[in-house]
Design an enzyme around this catalytic site. Structure first.
Site, mmCIF file in Angstrom:
data_model
loop_
_atom_site.group_PDB
_atom_site.id
_atom_site.type_symbol
_atom_site.label_atom_id
_atom_site.label_comp_id
_atom_site.label_asym_id
_atom_site.label_seq_id
_atom_site.Cartn_x
_atom_site.Cartn_y
_atom_site.Cartn_z
ATOM 1 N N ASN A 10 0.883 -1.168 0.000
ATOM 2 C CA ASN A 10 0.000 0.000 0.000
ATOM 3 C C ASN A 10 0.920 1.218 0.000
ATOM 4 O O ASN A 10 1.474 1.575 1.028
ATOM 5 C CB ASN A 10 -0.897 -0.030 1.245
ATOM 6 C CG ASN A 10 -1.675 1.266 1.429
ATOM 7 O OD1 ASN A 10 -1.806 2.071 0.498
ATOM 8 N ND2 ASN A 10 -2.194 1.480 2.627
ATOM 9 N N LYS A 12 0.281 4.272 -0.401
ATOM 10 C CA LYS A 12 -0.277 5.516 0.149
ATOM 11 C C LYS A 12 0.034 6.693 -0.793
ATOM 12 O O LYS A 12 0.097 6.489 -2.001
ATOM 13 C CB LYS A 12 0.236 5.747 1.577
ATOM 14 C CG LYS A 12 0.038 4.493 2.453
ATOM 15 C CD LYS A 12 0.208 4.744 3.917
ATOM 16 C CE LYS A 12 -0.001 3.437 4.684
ATOM 17 N NZ LYS A 12 0.042 3.609 6.126
ATOM 18 N N HIS A 96 -9.397 1.729 4.294
ATOM 19 C CA HIS A 96 -8.171 1.862 5.090
ATOM 20 C C HIS A 96 -8.425 2.851 6.227
ATOM 21 O O HIS A 96 -9.169 3.817 6.059
ATOM 22 C CB HIS A 96 -7.016 2.342 4.204
ATOM 23 C CG HIS A 96 -5.689 2.249 4.885
ATOM 24 N ND1 HIS A 96 -5.258 3.214 5.765
ATOM 25 C CD2 HIS A 96 -4.726 1.300 4.857
ATOM 26 C CE1 HIS A 96 -4.070 2.837 6.235
ATOM 27 N NE2 HIS A 96 -3.725 1.687 5.704
ATOM 28 N N GLU A 98 -6.804 5.187 7.350
ATOM 29 C CA GLU A 98 -6.515 6.595 7.008
ATOM 30 C C GLU A 98 -7.682 7.220 6.259
ATOM 31 O O GLU A 98 -7.972 8.412 6.423
ATOM 32 C CB GLU A 98 -5.210 6.677 6.188
ATOM 33 C CG GLU A 98 -3.994 6.414 7.075
ATOM 34 C CD GLU A 98 -2.796 5.843 6.341
ATOM 35 O OE1 GLU A 98 -2.777 5.852 5.100
ATOM 36 O OE2 GLU A 98 -1.871 5.363 7.029
ATOM 37 N N GLU A 168 -6.028 -4.531 10.233
ATOM 38 C CA GLU A 168 -5.040 -3.490 10.503
ATOM 39 C C GLU A 168 -5.403 -2.751 11.783
ATOM 40 O O GLU A 168 -6.225 -1.830 11.764
ATOM 41 C CB GLU A 168 -4.998 -2.484 9.346
ATOM 42 C CG GLU A 168 -4.630 -3.090 8.009
ATOM 43 C CD GLU A 168 -3.855 -2.109 7.132
ATOM 44 O OE1 GLU A 168 -2.883 -2.547 6.535
ATOM 45 O OE2 GLU A 168 -4.210 -0.922 7.066
ATOM 46 N N GLY A 174 1.414 3.198 10.616
ATOM 47 C CA GLY A 174 2.296 4.346 10.473
ATOM 48 C C GLY A 174 2.933 4.759 11.800
ATOM 49 O O GLY A 174 3.526 5.823 11.912
ATOM 50 N N SER A 214 2.485 -1.752 9.944
ATOM 51 C CA SER A 214 3.922 -1.796 10.199
ATOM 52 C C SER A 214 4.535 -3.186 10.059
ATOM 53 O O SER A 214 5.484 -3.517 10.757
ATOM 54 C CB SER A 214 4.241 -1.189 11.568
ATOM 55 O OG SER A 214 3.754 0.157 11.630
HETATM 56 C C1 3PY Z 1 0.856 0.302 7.361
HETATM 57 O O1 3PY Z 1 1.621 -0.667 7.318
HETATM 58 O O2 3PY Z 1 1.109 1.316 8.006
HETATM 59 C C2 3PY Z 1 -0.397 0.268 6.613
HETATM 60 O O3 3PY Z 1 -1.227 1.102 6.810
HETATM 61 C C3 3PY Z 1 -0.620 -0.759 5.589
HETATM 62 O O4 3PY Z 1 -1.810 -0.536 4.912
#
Ligand code: 3PY
Length: 252
Positions: A10, A12, A96, A98, A168, A174, A214
């Site tokens: 991903n 981003k 997601h 975010e 997640e 992040g 992460s």
């Molecule tokens: C991360 O690993 O920070 C993610 O948001 C993966 O989508």
């Protein structure tokens, strides 16, 4: 297991087109011999055409990071599922944290987007996860069950099998904080049990459940060794070809 591992990057809001091209060109030979893992790069809309061209004929699949739920119309700035499918995009990340946090997406709009994506023939990667506060209050399972029920409401068992669920935990996104492998396994197993109740054992055993938050070259192997963790949705580490490759090979 019966499930093929899926490792999806991903990206981003990162990478211009030349940067995207360079990263994928670097990645291509590094993962060319990988057969048992589905390798996906989910990239910004502006990179899709470049990414599709660079990866054509390879084992790297391309995904988008969101799509709108309407087919077309007065939605300035939005991209429809049909627009993505027409390009040859295969996957789309939906819901997601975010998007939920900064762009006011709700389970209701995630549900509509998932339906639109499926209708267009895309494979949705639907993200669920609890906030730190919710985990501390011991309601992780309630939160996850609610998201599963709402995000997939009205979707048939056959369509659900085309979806990937990414667990997640929001506190691990992040932040550099990762769930322990046991924490990841616990919630991924709970997701599977919830699906078994709602849709039957067949769907539950078939569906790919990823861990995200992460995941990196160091912790991937342990996370991916867990029975109910069928892959990963990878943030920052997917921006480095060597790290992303290490994660992919850890899933073999
Ligand atoms: C991360 O690993 O920070 C993610 O948001 C993966 O989508």
């Amino acid at each position: 297991t019966v499930r093929k591992a899926v490792i999806a990057g991903n990206w981003k809001m990162n990478k211009t087109r030349p940067e995207a091209k360079a990263l994928l060109e670097e990645l291509k030979p590094m993962v060319a011999d990988v057969k048992d893992v589905e390798v996906v790069a989910c990239v910004p809309f502006t990179n899709l055409e470049t990414a599709l061209a660079v990866t054509a004929g390879t084992n790297i699949k391309i995904g988008a990071e969101n799509c709108h739920f309407e087919k077309s119309g007065a939605f300035t700035g939005e991209i429809s599922a049909d627009m993505l499918a027409e390009m040859g995009v295969e996957y789309v990340v939906l819901g997601h944290s975010e998007r939920r946090q900064y762009f006011a997406e709700t389970d209701e709009t995630v549900n509509k987007r998932t339906k639109a994506a499926l209708e267009a023939g895309l494979k949705p990667i639907v993200c669920v996860g609890e906030l730190l506060w919710e985990r501390e209050c011991n309601i992780t399972e309630e939160v996850i069950a609610r998201q599963i029920k709402l995000d997939f409401f009205g979707i048939s068992a056959d369509d659900l099998k085309k979806c990937i669920i990414a667990y997640e935990p929001v506190w691990a996104i992040g932040t550099g904080k990762t769930a322990t492998a046991d924490q990841a396994e616990e919630v991924c197993a709970f997701i599977r049990a919830t699906l078994a109740k709602l849709y039957g054992a067949d769907v539950a055993e078939t569906i790919t459940i990823q861990y995200g938050g992460s995941m990196n070259a160091k912790n991937a192997e342990e996370l991916l060794s867990k029975t109910n963790v069928d892959g990963g949705l990878i943030g920052g580490a997917s921006l480095k070809a060597a790290d992303f490759t290490t994660i992919i090979k850890a899933a073999v």
